[in-house]
Design a protein around this motif. Structure first.
Motif, PDB file in Angstrom:
ATOM      1  N   MET A  28       6.470 -16.665   9.024  1.00  0.00           N
ATOM      2  CA  MET A  28       6.999 -16.419   7.697  1.00  0.00           C
ATOM      3  C   MET A  28       6.031 -15.520   6.942  1.00  0.00           C
ATOM      4  O   MET A  28       4.823 -15.676   7.043  1.00  0.00           O
ATOM      5  CB  MET A  28       7.166 -17.745   6.974  1.00  0.00           C
ATOM      6  CG  MET A  28       7.150 -17.579   5.482  1.00  0.00           C
ATOM      7  SD  MET A  28       8.077 -18.727   4.521  1.00  0.00           S
ATOM      8  CE  MET A  28       9.580 -18.877   5.375  1.00  0.00           C
ATOM      9  N   SER A  29       6.571 -14.599   6.200  1.00  0.00           N
ATOM     10  CA  SER A  29       5.725 -13.749   5.363  1.00  0.00           C
ATOM     11  C   SER A  29       6.408 -13.508   4.021  1.00  0.00           C
ATOM     12  O   SER A  29       7.618 -13.631   3.897  1.00  0.00           O
ATOM     13  CB  SER A  29       5.434 -12.422   6.060  1.00  0.00           C
ATOM     14  OG  SER A  29       6.613 -11.685   6.251  1.00  0.00           O
ATOM     15  N   LEU A  30       5.594 -13.211   3.054  1.00  0.00           N
ATOM     16  CA  LEU A  30       6.103 -12.926   1.712  1.00  0.00           C
ATOM     17  C   LEU A  30       6.396 -11.447   1.531  1.00  0.00           C
ATOM     18  O   LEU A  30       7.362 -11.072   0.880  1.00  0.00           O
ATOM     19  CB  LEU A  30       5.073 -13.373   0.674  1.00  0.00           C
ATOM     20  CG  LEU A  30       4.779 -14.866   0.641  1.00  0.00           C
ATOM     21  CD1 LEU A  30       3.535 -15.142  -0.198  1.00  0.00           C
ATOM     22  CD2 LEU A  30       5.965 -15.625   0.095  1.00  0.00           C
ATOM     23  N   ASP A  47      -4.773  -0.523   9.116  1.00  0.00           N
ATOM     24  CA  ASP A  47      -5.614  -1.156   8.106  1.00  0.00           C
ATOM     25  C   ASP A  47      -4.774  -1.850   7.041  1.00  0.00           C
ATOM     26  O   ASP A  47      -5.086  -2.968   6.617  1.00  0.00           O
ATOM     27  CB  ASP A  47      -6.527  -0.110   7.458  1.00  0.00           C
ATOM     28  CG  ASP A  47      -7.460  -0.703   6.424  1.00  0.00           C
ATOM     29  OD1 ASP A  47      -8.147  -1.700   6.741  1.00  0.00           O
ATOM     30  OD2 ASP A  47      -7.501  -0.176   5.292  1.00  0.00           O
ATOM     31  N   LEU A  48      -3.707  -1.210   6.618  1.00  0.00           N
ATOM     32  CA  LEU A  48      -2.838  -1.797   5.597  1.00  0.00           C
ATOM     33  C   LEU A  48      -2.161  -3.068   6.110  1.00  0.00           C
ATOM     34  O   LEU A  48      -2.010  -4.032   5.357  1.00  0.00           O
ATOM     35  CB  LEU A  48      -1.784  -0.788   5.146  1.00  0.00           C
ATOM     36  CG  LEU A  48      -2.308   0.473   4.462  1.00  0.00           C
ATOM     37  CD1 LEU A  48      -1.158   1.431   4.176  1.00  0.00           C
ATOM     38  CD2 LEU A  48      -3.063   0.129   3.199  1.00  0.00           C
ATOM     39  N   GLN A  49      -1.774  -3.078   7.382  1.00  0.00           N
ATOM     40  CA  GLN A  49      -1.123  -4.268   7.941  1.00  0.00           C
ATOM     41  C   GLN A  49      -2.067  -5.457   7.920  1.00  0.00           C
ATOM     42  O   GLN A  49      -1.649  -6.586   7.661  1.00  0.00           O
ATOM     43  CB  GLN A  49      -0.641  -4.003   9.368  1.00  0.00           C
ATOM     44  CG  GLN A  49       0.173  -5.147   9.947  1.00  0.00           C
ATOM     45  CD  GLN A  49       1.476  -5.361   9.199  1.00  0.00           C
ATOM     46  OE1 GLN A  49       2.302  -4.449   9.106  1.00  0.00           O
ATOM     47  NE2 GLN A  49       1.687  -6.564   8.664  1.00  0.00           N
ATOM     48  N   ILE A  50      -3.346  -5.218   8.155  1.00  0.00           N
ATOM     49  CA  ILE A  50      -4.334  -6.302   8.080  1.00  0.00           C
ATOM     50  C   ILE A  50      -4.363  -6.892   6.681  1.00  0.00           C
ATOM     51  O   ILE A  50      -4.395  -8.110   6.501  1.00  0.00           O
ATOM     52  CB  ILE A  50      -5.724  -5.789   8.497  1.00  0.00           C
ATOM     53  CG1 ILE A  50      -5.732  -5.466   9.991  1.00  0.00           C
ATOM     54  CG2 ILE A  50      -6.815  -6.789   8.134  1.00  0.00           C
ATOM     55  CD1 ILE A  50      -6.956  -4.710  10.459  1.00  0.00           C
ATOM     56  N   ALA A 107      -3.007 -11.145   2.899  1.00  0.00           N
ATOM     57  CA  ALA A 107      -2.437 -11.563   1.610  1.00  0.00           C
ATOM     58  C   ALA A 107      -1.346 -12.608   1.821  1.00  0.00           C
ATOM     59  O   ALA A 107      -1.275 -13.606   1.089  1.00  0.00           O
ATOM     60  CB  ALA A 107      -1.889 -10.358   0.852  1.00  0.00           C
ATOM     61  N   ASN A 108      -0.496 -12.402   2.822  1.00  0.00           N
ATOM     62  CA  ASN A 108       0.532 -13.392   3.144  1.00  0.00           C
ATOM     63  C   ASN A 108      -0.100 -14.728   3.501  1.00  0.00           C
ATOM     64  O   ASN A 108       0.305 -15.778   2.991  1.00  0.00           O
ATOM     65  CB  ASN A 108       1.410 -12.905   4.303  1.00  0.00           C
ATOM     66  CG  ASN A 108       2.430 -11.880   3.878  1.00  0.00           C
ATOM     67  OD1 ASN A 108       2.985 -11.939   2.791  1.00  0.00           O
ATOM     68  ND2 ASN A 108       2.681 -10.914   4.746  1.00  0.00           N
ATOM     69  N   LEU A 154      -0.096  -8.136  -5.363  1.00  0.00           N
ATOM     70  CA  LEU A 154      -1.303  -7.958  -6.175  1.00  0.00           C
ATOM     71  C   LEU A 154      -2.566  -8.161  -5.344  1.00  0.00           C
ATOM     72  O   LEU A 154      -3.537  -7.399  -5.466  1.00  0.00           O
ATOM     73  CB  LEU A 154      -1.306  -8.941  -7.348  1.00  0.00           C
ATOM     74  CG  LEU A 154      -0.327  -8.683  -8.477  1.00  0.00           C
ATOM     75  CD1 LEU A 154      -0.284  -9.878  -9.422  1.00  0.00           C
ATOM     76  CD2 LEU A 154      -0.696  -7.422  -9.227  1.00  0.00           C
ATOM     77  N   ILE A 155      -2.560  -9.174  -4.510  1.00  0.00           N
ATOM     78  CA  ILE A 155      -3.734  -9.467  -3.687  1.00  0.00           C
ATOM     79  C   ILE A 155      -3.969  -8.361  -2.663  1.00  0.00           C
ATOM     80  O   ILE A 155      -5.096  -7.880  -2.500  1.00  0.00           O
ATOM     81  CB  ILE A 155      -3.576 -10.845  -3.013  1.00  0.00           C
ATOM     82  CG1 ILE A 155      -3.637 -11.946  -4.078  1.00  0.00           C
ATOM     83  CG2 ILE A 155      -4.639 -11.054  -1.942  1.00  0.00           C
ATOM     84  CD1 ILE A 155      -3.214 -13.311  -3.579  1.00  0.00           C
ATOM     85  N   ALA A 156      -2.917  -7.945  -1.973  1.00  0.00           N
ATOM     86  CA  ALA A 156      -3.067  -6.872  -0.980  1.00  0.00           C
ATOM     87  C   ALA A 156      -3.570  -5.591  -1.644  1.00  0.00           C
ATOM     88  O   ALA A 156      -4.452  -4.911  -1.114  1.00  0.00           O
ATOM     89  CB  ALA A 156      -1.744  -6.633  -0.260  1.00  0.00           C
ATOM     90  N   ALA A 157      -3.039  -5.266  -2.818  1.00  0.00           N
ATOM     91  CA  ALA A 157      -3.478  -4.061  -3.533  1.00  0.00           C
ATOM     92  C   ALA A 157      -4.930  -4.192  -3.973  1.00  0.00           C
ATOM     93  O   ALA A 157      -5.705  -3.233  -3.888  1.00  0.00           O
ATOM     94  CB  ALA A 157      -2.578  -3.808  -4.744  1.00  0.00           C
TER      95      ALA A 157
END
Length: 94
Positions: free
Chosen positions: A1-3, A23-26, A31-32, A58-61
């Motif tokens: 499951m992911s957000l 890198d972005l996928q990490i 964050a999920n 927000l967290i990923a950014a």
């Protein structure tokens, strides 16, 4: 499951191209996991509330923009707004 998905995050962060996707996928996965780690287990067909999706974005950014733990000024692991959203959805057991 992911957000959130990689594509959602790239749209949110206004990132074009695919050269940074690994890198972005990490960051998206982290964050999920961060947000979902504070919540009770959910069913596979659970539709996440939009505020939790926003918290993950927000967290990923934040992690994308602040790649190191040393910054001048205020240091925060995650944005305060994201922490507040997550806290609203936590189950407290005493």
């Amino acid at each position: 499951m992911s957000l959130i998905t990689l594509d959602q995050f790239k749209e949110h962060a206004r990132i074009d191209g695919d050269e940074q996707d690994a890198d972005l996928q990490i960051k998206v996965d982290a964050a999920n996991a961060y947000v979902l780690g504070y919540l009770p287990a959910q069913a596979d067909d659970w539709e996440p509330p939009s505020d939790l999706v926003q918290a993950a974005l927000l967290i990923a950014a934040h992690w994308y923009e602040n790649r190191e733990a040393s910054l001048e000024g205020v240091l925060a692991e995650i944005p305060v707004g994201a922490a507040d959203i997550i806290q609203n959805h936590r189950e407290w057991v005493f």
